[in-house]
Write a protein that holds these residues in place. Structure first.
Motif, PDB file in Angstrom:
ATOM      1  N   THR A 192      26.985  19.087 -59.359  1.00  0.00           N
ATOM      2  CA  THR A 192      27.541  18.124 -60.292  1.00  0.00           C
ATOM      3  C   THR A 192      27.351  18.650 -61.706  1.00  0.00           C
ATOM      4  OG1 THR A 192      25.495  16.865 -60.626  1.00  0.00           O
ATOM      5  CG2 THR A 192      26.861  16.249 -58.732  1.00  0.00           C
ATOM      6  N   ARG A 241      32.386  10.883 -51.669  1.00  0.00           N
ATOM      7  CA  ARG A 241      33.641  11.544 -51.280  1.00  0.00           C
ATOM      8  C   ARG A 241      34.232  12.352 -52.437  1.00  0.00           C
ATOM      9  NH1 ARG A 241      36.895   7.383 -47.199  1.00  0.00           N
ATOM     10  NH2 ARG A 241      35.062   6.700 -46.023  1.00  0.00           N
ATOM     11  N   ILE A 242      34.141  11.805 -53.655  1.00  0.00           N
ATOM     12  CA  ILE A 242      34.636  12.543 -54.817  1.00  0.00           C
ATOM     13  C   ILE A 242      33.843  13.829 -55.002  1.00  0.00           C
ATOM     14  CG2 ILE A 242      34.777  12.507 -57.344  1.00  0.00           C
ATOM     15  CD1 ILE A 242      35.565   9.558 -57.148  1.00  0.00           C
ATOM     16  N   ARG A 243      32.530  13.735 -54.810  1.00  0.00           N
ATOM     17  CA  ARG A 243      31.684  14.903 -54.987  1.00  0.00           C
ATOM     18  C   ARG A 243      31.994  16.020 -53.996  1.00  0.00           C
ATOM     19  NH1 ARG A 243      31.318  15.001 -59.312  1.00  0.00           N
ATOM     20  NH2 ARG A 243      29.818  13.959 -60.637  1.00  0.00           N
ATOM     21  N   ALA A 244      32.662  15.692 -52.904  1.00  0.00           N
ATOM     22  CA  ALA A 244      32.993  16.708 -51.912  1.00  0.00           C
ATOM     23  C   ALA A 244      34.057  17.685 -52.424  1.00  0.00           C
ATOM     24  CB  ALA A 244      33.471  16.055 -50.620  1.00  0.00           C
ATOM     25  N   PHE A 245      34.791  17.293 -53.496  1.00  0.00           N
ATOM     26  CA  PHE A 245      35.860  18.183 -53.968  1.00  0.00           C
ATOM     27  C   PHE A 245      36.002  18.238 -55.488  1.00  0.00           C
ATOM     28  CE2 PHE A 245      37.818  14.001 -53.515  1.00  0.00           C
ATOM     29  CZ  PHE A 245      38.583  13.875 -54.672  1.00  0.00           C
ATOM     30  N   SER A 246      35.233  17.440 -56.228  1.00  0.00           N
ATOM     31  CA  SER A 246      35.439  17.360 -57.675  1.00  0.00           C
ATOM     32  C   SER A 246      34.132  17.444 -58.452  1.00  0.00           C
ATOM     33  CB  SER A 246      36.141  16.038 -58.034  1.00  0.00           C
ATOM     34  OG  SER A 246      36.219  15.866 -59.431  1.00  0.00           O
ATOM     35  N   ARG A 293      41.738  13.305 -56.957  1.00  0.00           N
ATOM     36  CA  ARG A 293      42.254  14.528 -56.342  1.00  0.00           C
ATOM     37  C   ARG A 293      43.545  14.993 -57.034  1.00  0.00           C
ATOM     38  NH1 ARG A 293      40.886  16.581 -51.468  1.00  0.00           N
ATOM     39  NH2 ARG A 293      39.944  14.605 -50.807  1.00  0.00           N
ATOM     40  N   GLU A 294      44.405  14.046 -57.400  1.00  0.00           N
ATOM     41  CA  GLU A 294      45.695  14.404 -57.983  1.00  0.00           C
ATOM     42  C   GLU A 294      45.592  14.803 -59.446  1.00  0.00           C
ATOM     43  OE1 GLU A 294      50.164  12.460 -58.782  1.00  0.00           O
ATOM     44  OE2 GLU A 294      48.661  11.347 -57.622  1.00  0.00           O
ATOM     45  N   LYS A 303      42.714  15.392 -61.354  1.00  0.00           N
ATOM     46  CA  LYS A 303      41.616  16.288 -61.714  1.00  0.00           C
ATOM     47  C   LYS A 303      40.981  15.908 -63.066  1.00  0.00           C
ATOM     48  CE  LYS A 303      43.535  20.149 -59.088  1.00  0.00           C
ATOM     49  NZ  LYS A 303      44.543  19.298 -58.421  1.00  0.00           N
ATOM     50  N   GLU A 351      28.064  24.325 -55.027  1.00  0.00           N
ATOM     51  CA  GLU A 351      28.757  23.196 -55.632  1.00  0.00           C
ATOM     52  C   GLU A 351      27.745  22.245 -56.263  1.00  0.00           C
ATOM     53  OE1 GLU A 351      31.942  22.967 -55.941  1.00  0.00           O
ATOM     54  OE2 GLU A 351      32.369  24.764 -54.764  1.00  0.00           O
TER      55      GLU A 351
END
Length: 269
Positions: free
Chosen positions: A189, A71-76, A47-48, A50, A187
């Motif tokens: 991948t 969890r990473i896939r939820a924002f990255s 998250r920090e 990127k 969103e």
């Protein structure tokens, strides 16, 4: 995509020796590398910082690698290479289904990891590729990447001169790395994006699983070896993509399966 992304990587690994090895390999490949010893710390690092690349161990203290990937896939959109001592096919499929782009079994050879990383980078540094497509064959036939096939260059959007490819309310733009469905952002991948782009570029021409597997390895247009696990990985990524598109196999609106051959764009509405 235009331009080259900054080479930032995050290593999520609880074994200090392997963590140091991965950090050294990535540093040699030109990455600024940040490390984490557990899943919670790793998610925070992604998250920090990127990163464009994240290596992820499955057997982590606390939450395991599968949950970390989800969890990473939820924002990255970081390219996730999952590392594990487990070599059963089910573990590979679970990792890909959780959102990983690639899966490497421990012990791994540093050269192999470097090759996969460089293949991943080639995919993002080059213009949208030409896609090798296969002529339709009878059901049950085998489509080989080395078989003669016509080559389709990038298809210009019919009604849009801004770089978007469109189909039944679905739009994708390779230069801006954007995709939306009926006006809402989608969103995806990295691997899902590349597969969808290949299908939309190919339009109604069938693209074999072998060609798509080589595309994901950054070896499109070659006659490289494609294993059954490579083809299965394409199937898993495609199934995940269909779920996000709400596109049932029995009545597809976007991606049509041609049994024994591969995939193509469904007929327009």
């Amino acid at each position: 995509m235009s331009g080259q992304p900054e080479r930032v990587a995050v290593v999520i690994e609880d074994d200090a020796d392997i963590r140091n090895l991965l950090e050294a390999i990535l540093a040699q490949a030109g990455f600024s590398c940040y490390t984490a010893a557990d899943g919670v710390e790793g998610i925070a690092a992604v998250r920090e910082y990127k990163p464009i690349l994240t290596t992820l161990d499955i057997s982590l203290p606390g939450i395991d690698g599968f949950e970390v990937a989800r969890r990473i896939r939820a924002f990255s959109m970081s390219y996730i290479i999952m590392l594990s001592a487990r070599d059963e096919e089910i573990d590979t499929l679970m990792g890909l289904d959780a959102g990983a782009d690639d899966y490497l079994t421990k012990p791994f050879r540093p050269r192999e990891l470097r090759a996969r990383i460089e293949a991943m980078l080639r995919r993002y540094h080059q213009s949208p590729p030409t896609i090798e497509v296969s002529a339709a064959r009878p059901a049950g036939g085998t489509a080989q990447a080395s078989a003669p096939a016509p080559v389709v260059t990038e298809v210009e959007p019919e009604d849009d001169d801004s770089g978007w490819l469109t189909h039944n309310g679905l739009r994708i733009n390779a230069d801006m790395w954007l995709c939306d469905l009926d006006g809402a952002p989608l969103e995806l991948t990295r691997s899902e994006f590349d597969l969808l782009l290949a299908i939309m570029q190919g339009q109604r021409r069938v693209i074999s699983k072998d060609s798509l597997a080589l595309e994901l390895r950054g070896e499109y247009g070659s006659s490289g070896y494609v294993s059954d696990s490579d083809r299965r990985a394409v199937e898993v990524h495609m199934a995940n993509l269909r779920r996000k598109l709400n596109d049932p196999v029995s009545k597809p609106r976007y991606i049509e399966t041609v049994r024994g051959v591969g995939y193509r764009l469904a007929e327009p509405d």
